[in-house]
Every structure is written in C-alpha cells, then in structure tokens.
Design a protein around this motif. Structure first.
Motif, PDB file in Angstrom:
ATOM      1  N   VAL A  22      46.469  45.989  42.304  1.00 22.35           N
ATOM      2  CA  VAL A  22      47.232  46.156  43.533  1.00 22.35           C
ATOM      3  C   VAL A  22      46.315  45.817  44.700  1.00 22.35           C
ATOM      4  N   ARG A  23      46.923  45.615  45.872  1.00 23.88           N
ATOM      5  CA  ARG A  23      46.143  45.424  47.085  1.00 23.88           C
ATOM      6  C   ARG A  23      46.827  46.142  48.234  1.00 23.88           C
ATOM      7  N   PHE A  24      46.068  46.389  49.306  1.00 25.89           N
ATOM      8  CA  PHE A  24      46.557  47.144  50.448  1.00 25.89           C
ATOM      9  C   PHE A  24      46.499  46.255  51.682  1.00 25.89           C
ATOM     10  N   SER A  25      47.649  46.088  52.316  1.00 28.34           N
ATOM     11  CA  SER A  25      47.718  45.230  53.491  1.00 28.34           C
ATOM     12  C   SER A  25      48.917  45.640  54.333  1.00 28.34           C
ATOM     13  N   ASN A  26      48.744  45.654  55.651  1.00 22.29           N
ATOM     14  CA  ASN A  26      49.825  45.971  56.588  1.00 22.29           C
ATOM     15  C   ASN A  26      50.467  47.333  56.295  1.00 22.29           C
ATOM     16  N   GLY A  27      49.640  48.276  55.877  1.00 23.28           N
ATOM     17  CA  GLY A  27      50.139  49.625  55.640  1.00 23.28           C
ATOM     18  C   GLY A  27      50.978  49.771  54.384  1.00 23.28           C
ATOM     19  N   ARG A  28      50.897  48.805  53.474  1.00 23.35           N
ATOM     20  CA  ARG A  28      51.706  48.847  52.257  1.00 23.35           C
ATOM     21  C   ARG A  28      50.835  48.567  51.034  1.00 23.35           C
ATOM     22  N   VAL A  29      51.339  49.026  49.890  1.00 29.28           N
ATOM     23  CA  VAL A  29      50.750  48.677  48.604  1.00 29.28           C
ATOM     24  C   VAL A  29      51.604  47.566  48.009  1.00 29.28           C
ATOM     25  N   SER A  30      50.966  46.523  47.513  1.00 32.75           N
ATOM     26  CA  SER A  30      51.701  45.439  46.858  1.00 32.75           C
ATOM     27  C   SER A  30      50.907  44.964  45.654  1.00 32.75           C
ATOM     28  N   ARG A  31      51.482  44.065  44.916  1.00 32.80           N
ATOM     29  CA  ARG A  31      50.810  43.556  43.724  1.00 32.80           C
ATOM     30  C   ARG A  31      49.639  42.658  44.114  1.00 32.80           C
ATOM     31  N   GLY A  32      48.578  42.731  43.345  1.00 32.46           N
ATOM     32  CA  GLY A  32      47.436  41.869  43.582  1.00 32.46           C
ATOM     33  C   GLY A  32      47.705  40.447  43.136  1.00 32.46           C
ATOM     34  N   PRO A  33      46.776  39.532  43.392  1.00 34.24           N
ATOM     35  CA  PRO A  33      46.954  38.140  42.977  1.00 34.24           C
ATOM     36  C   PRO A  33      47.142  38.028  41.464  1.00 34.24           C
ATOM     37  N   ALA A  34      48.019  37.133  41.064  1.00 33.03           N
ATOM     38  CA  ALA A  34      48.321  36.931  39.646  1.00 33.03           C
ATOM     39  C   ALA A  34      47.633  35.663  39.147  1.00 33.03           C
ATOM     40  N   PRO A  35      47.165  35.659  37.886  1.00 37.43           N
ATOM     41  CA  PRO A  35      46.500  34.468  37.335  1.00 37.43           C
ATOM     42  C   PRO A  35      47.493  33.383  36.961  1.00 37.43           C
ATOM     43  N   TYR A 502      51.238  61.926  41.426  1.00 39.37           N
ATOM     44  CA  TYR A 502      52.291  60.928  41.216  1.00 39.37           C
ATOM     45  C   TYR A 502      51.660  59.596  40.852  1.00 39.37           C
ATOM     46  N   ARG A 503      52.463  58.764  40.216  1.00 39.90           N
ATOM     47  CA  ARG A 503      52.016  57.437  39.781  1.00 39.90           C
ATOM     48  C   ARG A 503      53.181  56.463  39.932  1.00 39.90           C
ATOM     49  N   PHE A 504      52.879  55.271  40.447  1.00 41.17           N
ATOM     50  CA  PHE A 504      53.872  54.205  40.519  1.00 41.17           C
ATOM     51  C   PHE A 504      53.272  52.957  39.899  1.00 41.17           C
ATOM     52  N   GLY A 505      54.033  52.308  39.003  1.00 45.10           N
ATOM     53  CA  GLY A 505      53.519  51.115  38.344  1.00 45.10           C
ATOM     54  C   GLY A 505      54.589  50.070  38.126  1.00 45.10           C
ATOM     55  N   VAL A 506      54.147  48.845  37.869  1.00 49.90           N
ATOM     56  CA  VAL A 506      55.046  47.716  37.618  1.00 49.90           C
ATOM     57  C   VAL A 506      54.498  46.909  36.443  1.00 49.90           C
ATOM     58  N   ARG A 507      55.377  46.629  35.495  1.00 50.32           N
ATOM     59  CA  ARG A 507      55.062  45.718  34.406  1.00 50.32           C
ATOM     60  C   ARG A 507      55.892  44.442  34.607  1.00 50.32           C
ATOM     61  N   GLY A 508      55.529  43.356  33.938  1.00 51.58           N
ATOM     62  CA  GLY A 508      56.269  42.116  34.122  1.00 51.58           C
ATOM     63  C   GLY A 508      55.669  41.283  35.228  1.00 51.58           C
ATOM     64  N   ILE A 509      56.439  40.303  35.724  1.00 48.75           N
ATOM     65  CA  ILE A 509      55.910  39.317  36.668  1.00 48.75           C
ATOM     66  C   ILE A 509      56.342  39.572  38.102  1.00 48.75           C
ATOM     67  N   GLY A 510      57.070  40.642  38.355  1.00 48.40           N
ATOM     68  CA  GLY A 510      57.610  40.859  39.690  1.00 48.40           C
ATOM     69  C   GLY A 510      56.611  41.451  40.660  1.00 48.40           C
ATOM     70  N   ASP A 511      56.879  41.234  41.940  1.00 49.78           N
ATOM     71  CA  ASP A 511      56.078  41.818  43.008  1.00 49.78           C
ATOM     72  C   ASP A 511      56.791  43.061  43.536  1.00 49.78           C
ATOM     73  N   PHE A 512      56.088  43.820  44.361  1.00 50.44           N
ATOM     74  CA  PHE A 512      56.674  45.000  44.991  1.00 50.44           C
ATOM     75  C   PHE A 512      55.938  45.270  46.288  1.00 50.44           C
ATOM     76  N   LYS A 513      56.553  46.073  47.137  1.00 52.00           N
ATOM     77  CA  LYS A 513      55.912  46.558  48.353  1.00 52.00           C
ATOM     78  C   LYS A 513      56.300  48.016  48.521  1.00 52.00           C
ATOM     79  N   LEU A 514      55.309  48.881  48.488  1.00 55.12           N
ATOM     80  CA  LEU A 514      55.511  50.319  48.630  1.00 55.12           C
ATOM     81  C   LEU A 514      54.872  50.764  49.930  1.00 55.12           C
ATOM     82  N   SER A 515      55.711  51.226  50.862  1.00 55.08           N
ATOM     83  CA  SER A 515      55.210  51.679  52.158  1.00 55.08           C
ATOM     84  C   SER A 515      54.922  53.176  52.175  1.00 55.08           C
ATOM     85  N   GLY A 516      55.576  53.921  51.309  1.00 53.03           N
ATOM     86  CA  GLY A 516      55.383  55.366  51.282  1.00 53.03           C
ATOM     87  C   GLY A 516      56.623  56.048  50.721  1.00 53.03           C
ATOM     88  N   PHE A 517      56.695  57.354  50.874  1.00 57.83           N
ATOM     89  CA  PHE A 517      57.878  58.083  50.440  1.00 57.83           C
ATOM     90  C   PHE A 517      57.874  59.459  51.085  1.00 57.83           C
TER      91      PHE A 517
END
Length: 527
Positions: A22-35, A502-517
């Motif tokens: 994952v990476r952190f940018s603009n106050g959000r968590v998103s997926r890191g670079p994919a190979p 708490y834990r949040f995760g993603v499997r597969g090829i999709g991206d996400f953006k988590l700002s908070g909850f």
C-alpha cells in the motif's frame, strides 16, 4: 506506518502498525505499484542500467547477468548482445556497478576489468588504458573523471585506495590511469586515516562522497599536485553494499548496516528510527547483504530500500538470489510502507518503447484492461524498472524485466504480472482510546463501521476487526467481512475488549482508496 513502537503507545489513529503493498498519498491509503512484465529474459539478471540517448530517441535498457558473463540490450521484443568477446562469468556474490560519463557507459565488477561502451559501439569492451592486472570494487563518475574505489593492484588489495582517471572528453574512455605521469590528472591515494574498507561512492553537488563500512568521507577537487583532498564527514555511519545510495534534491539517502539515513554533506539524520528501523534490520538476511540496493521513483517521490527479508509479512519466502522486500520512504510526505518484490536484483529508470498500443492487441477489451490503458508510442516518461530472477519455490517461473506503476493513475500500459502480484493490506492494533478519556480498566464494544472507501472490485476487499485484553497479545480477529461502498453504507460488527484492532485488505488486481471511517462504540464497565 509505524512498526517499531508498541501499538498502544501510538495515539494518532491515522497511523498503521502493519501493512504491505500500500502507499499513502493525499490523506488516503491506496494500492502500491503493481508489477508488469516488460520482457521475459533468457538469462538470470543481476543488474540493470539505462543509457541516455546520444542524440534524441529513447534510452537504452541494458541488463547484465548475475555472474557477469552476459550483457544484453532490450530492443523492442528482441535483444542485442553487448557482451565482450571471451567474457567469462564468476561468483555471483559480488555487486555490479555502472555509471555514465561523457556519452560513455561503464560497467564494473571486482572480478573483471572494467568495461565501456561508447556511442555507436556494437558492444562493451575493456577500458583500454586500465591496467590489465588491476581491479576495483566500484567504478563511479565525478565531474570529468572516473573514480575507482577499493583497488586491487597486481594481486594486492588496498581497501582504502581511491584511484582516478585522467580528464576525459565526450564519447571516449579516459586516456590514462597512470598515477606517475606528470602530464595528466590521473592519480591514486591510499587514505591512511580511513579505518574501514570503502564500499561505494557517489557525487553530491560539487563533492564526491566516499562510503566505508563505518565512516563517510568527502572528496573535493583541489587541483595542483594532489588533485583531490579527503575529509571525514561522519563516524558510525556507512553503507551496507554498493548501489545503496541515491541522490535526491541535494541529499543522499543511504542504506546502512543498521539504519536508513539521509544527509546533505553537513548534517545526517535517521529517517527510520522509532518508525521501521527494528522491523527492517531484525528481519534482514545479513548473509545476503550483497543483494541489497536502493531505487528511486521520482514520479511517486519514493525511495525503495530493497533487501532479502524474513519478516512475517513477506509474500515471497526464503529468497536466495534476490530481494523480496522494499522498505519504502515517501520523501514528499514522510510516510513509510513496504512492498513485496519478486526476487529482484537491480533497478533503473528508463523510457520505454516496448509497450503495446490499442491496435496491437485485438483481444483486449475495456472489461479486461487492467488499470489505465494508453499507448507508449511517443512516451518519454521515466518508468521504474526492476530485473528479477526465477525462484520456483516462491512461484516465480521465469527471469523478467518488470515495470512498476500504479493501477489507477499509472502510465505504464502493460498487463499486470499476476504470477508475482501479492495482496495488499493495512492493519492497526492496540487501540486503547485513551485520547477519548477511556481508562485501561474499561472495555470497549465496537458495534459499527462507516468506511469512506472506493474500490474497483468489492468482492476482492475484506475487513476484519478484533480485540484483546492484554496489550502485547495478538487480537482475536473476526471472520472476513465484505463491504460494497456502492450499495452499503456501514459494516455491523460485534467485538469487545480493552484494546481494539482492525484490518483492511484487497486481493486480486483492483485498486482502492481508503480515506478513513467512523465508528460506533460503547464503553462498558471495569474489570
């Protein structure tokens, strides 16, 4: 992400205690670079470099085998062999270094005579003026000269020797390395005050910085009979391996033997202490420190400290010939994260002309396209590339040249390599809610989450919540909970304890953006 502190001591709820890819940018968590696979290789690589074009056009991507027996250039989907005639490989436990000066590319390994390739040359050749019996650990460029570090002369090794060439012009290698000549600027110096072996060196503004195992020195051009003067900068600092220093904005970011630090030639400071330092170095396989290297992604403002690791989060276990982990520092916002690496051995930045255009693939549809699709025709962007070796035990079946880019917002138009794509997740443990006035005798009942989330494929994402009664005990995690932000607003949960997680995760090829909850909790009685 802060992995070293006790989770209960971290008051900021926006800090995660573990995570990967994952990476952190603009106050959000998103997926890191994919190979992405740029090319399949027919040899096992140990180093990669990019040669700038001599006059327009694109960079040349050159890859060197781990045993230094093969040098090839990517040419579309084919390869040009740049190996010198009669080149023979040797032990792989020695780093390969490269540099570029005056339109000429240079390659070096301490087992061989240094090599050069001038513009228009069909391949690499031995540097003509270099003494046949001499070797050096590292070859670097500084101003108009080449700098050889850690020199062996006629079989005798001088660990603190610095040797420099005569001044060289454009398009040709140096004409002399003779330190006894009075008609050129070549020379050498055994820096007697150095107490530790030289490992690497790199230019910093108007100076050249020499890194030893446990000290750092500055080398300045003074002219006259001495040519260069040497001054000690730091004690108890150094570098773990060659290729473990990068320059960014007038500073060097350095992978040391027991820290990750930055300096500007005057002051130095740790960027990992009390954050990720213990996590990195407790799991680093020091027996394979010769595999470590550092990569810089200017577009994502990331420094990637790459190393073989046995940490609990690795996606590729027990590496033997490459790096499986990158500790990633974002120098724009000061955040840390970690990426899985598929047994990689080197990295470079280069433009690409090997991507597919829309018309090249009549089987590709909008539904099957992964991430942003764009043609690379005319693309002069600098992409971060890695070379990696196969590791059948880890599920890596072939040597490859990988491109790393974001899934959403990326510009590298190549399909994701699913064989080496690993899941991403973040977690936070040890939440005691002290900042809200709760004391440690009270229980918290977590009832509801309202995530602020966007996700490409909701079925690939999951949430888990947990709780524990003791501060250093792993939480009891719930089953995985699904959440579709397009149709749902909240997640109902039922967890209680003194410390929440708490834990949040993603499997597969999709991206996400988590700002908070937001959460709904009830504080219950004391125990």
């Amino acid at each position: 992400m802060v992995t070293d502190m006790n989770p209960a001591d971290i008051e900021d709820p926006s800090v995660f205690t573990a995570g990967v890819n994952v990476r952190f940018s603009n106050g959000r968590v998103s997926r890191g670079p994919a190979p992405r696979t740029v090319a399949l290789l027919d040899f096992e690589p140990g180093h990669a470099l990019s040669i700038p074009p001599a006059s327009g056009g694109y960079d040349e991507i050159v890859m060197v085998s781990a045993d230094f027996s093969t040098i090839k250039r990517l040419n579309g989907s084919a390869y040009d062999d740049l190996t010198p005639p009669g080149q023979v490989g040797s032990s792989e436990a020695q780093p390969i270094t490269s540099c570029f000066l005056g339109g000429v590319s240079y390659l070096n390994r301490e087992s061989h005579v240094p090599l050069f390739k001038a513009p228009g040359d069909p391949g690499y050749s031995k540097i003509p003026a270099w003494p046949d019996a001499d070797r050096c650990k590292v070859l670097r460029a500084f101003k108009d000269q080449l700098i050889a570090l850690g020199v062996t002369k006629n079989g005798a090794y001088y660990p603190t020797m610095v040797k420099w060439s005569d001044i060289t012009g454009f398009g040709v290698p140096p004409g002399s390395w003779d330190p006894t000549s009075t008609t050129n600027s070549a020379g050498e110096n055994i820096v007697n005050e150095m107490q530790h072996s030289i490992v690497d060196g790199l230019a910093l503004r108007n100076s050249f910085i020499v890194y030893c195992t446990n000290s750092v020195w500055q080398m300045d051009y003074v002219g006259g009979d001495f040519i260069f003067a040497f001054t000690k900068l730091f004690d108890e600092r150094g570098v773990i391996n060659a290729n473990c220093v990068v320059q960014v904005a007038g500073q060097h970011f350095v992978f040391d033997r027991n820290d990750l630090y930055v300096h500007d030639g005057i002051e130095q400071r740790s960027i990992a202490d009390a954050k990720v330092k213990e996590f990195v170095f407790e799991a680093l396989d020091t027996s394979r420190a010769h595999l470590c290297f550092v990569s810089h992604d200017a577009r994502l403002t990331e420094i990637r400290f790459c190393y073989p690791s046995a940490d609990r989060l690795v996606g590729f276990h027990n590496p033997t010939t490459g790096c499986n982990r990158a500790a990633v520092y974002n120098y724009a916002n000061g955040t840390w994260t970690f990426y899985d690496l598929p047994n990689v051995t080197g990295s470079c930045r280069s433009s690409l002309i090997s991507g597919a255009s829309w018309d090249d693939d009549d089987t590709l549809t909008w539904d099957t396209a992964e991430g942003l699709f764009a043609t690379t025709e005319g693309d002069e962007s600098q992409h971060v590339l890695f070379v990696g070796r196969p590791d059948l035990k880890a599920g890596i079946t072939a040597p490859r040249l990988y491109g790393y880019d974001l899934i959403a917002g990326g510009v590298l138009a190549l399909p994701i390599e699913r064989e080496v794509l690993k899941p991403s997740f973040v977690e936070r443990t040890g939440i005691d809610l002290d900042s809200l006035g709760k004391n440690l005798t009270q229980y918290v009942h977590l009832q509801t989450l309202w995530p602020q989330l966007s996700i490409d494929y909701p079925d690939d994402g999951y949430w888990q919540v947990g709780a524990s009664e003791l501060v250093n005990v792993e939480p009891q995690w719930s089953d995985e909970l699904r959440f579709d932000p397009k149709t749902e607003a909240r997640i109902d949960v039922n967890e209680a304890g003194k410390y929440l997680a708490y834990r949040f995760g993603v499997r597969g090829i999709g991206d996400f953006k988590l700002s908070g909850f937001d959460v709904q909790t009830v504080v219950r009685g004391r125990r």
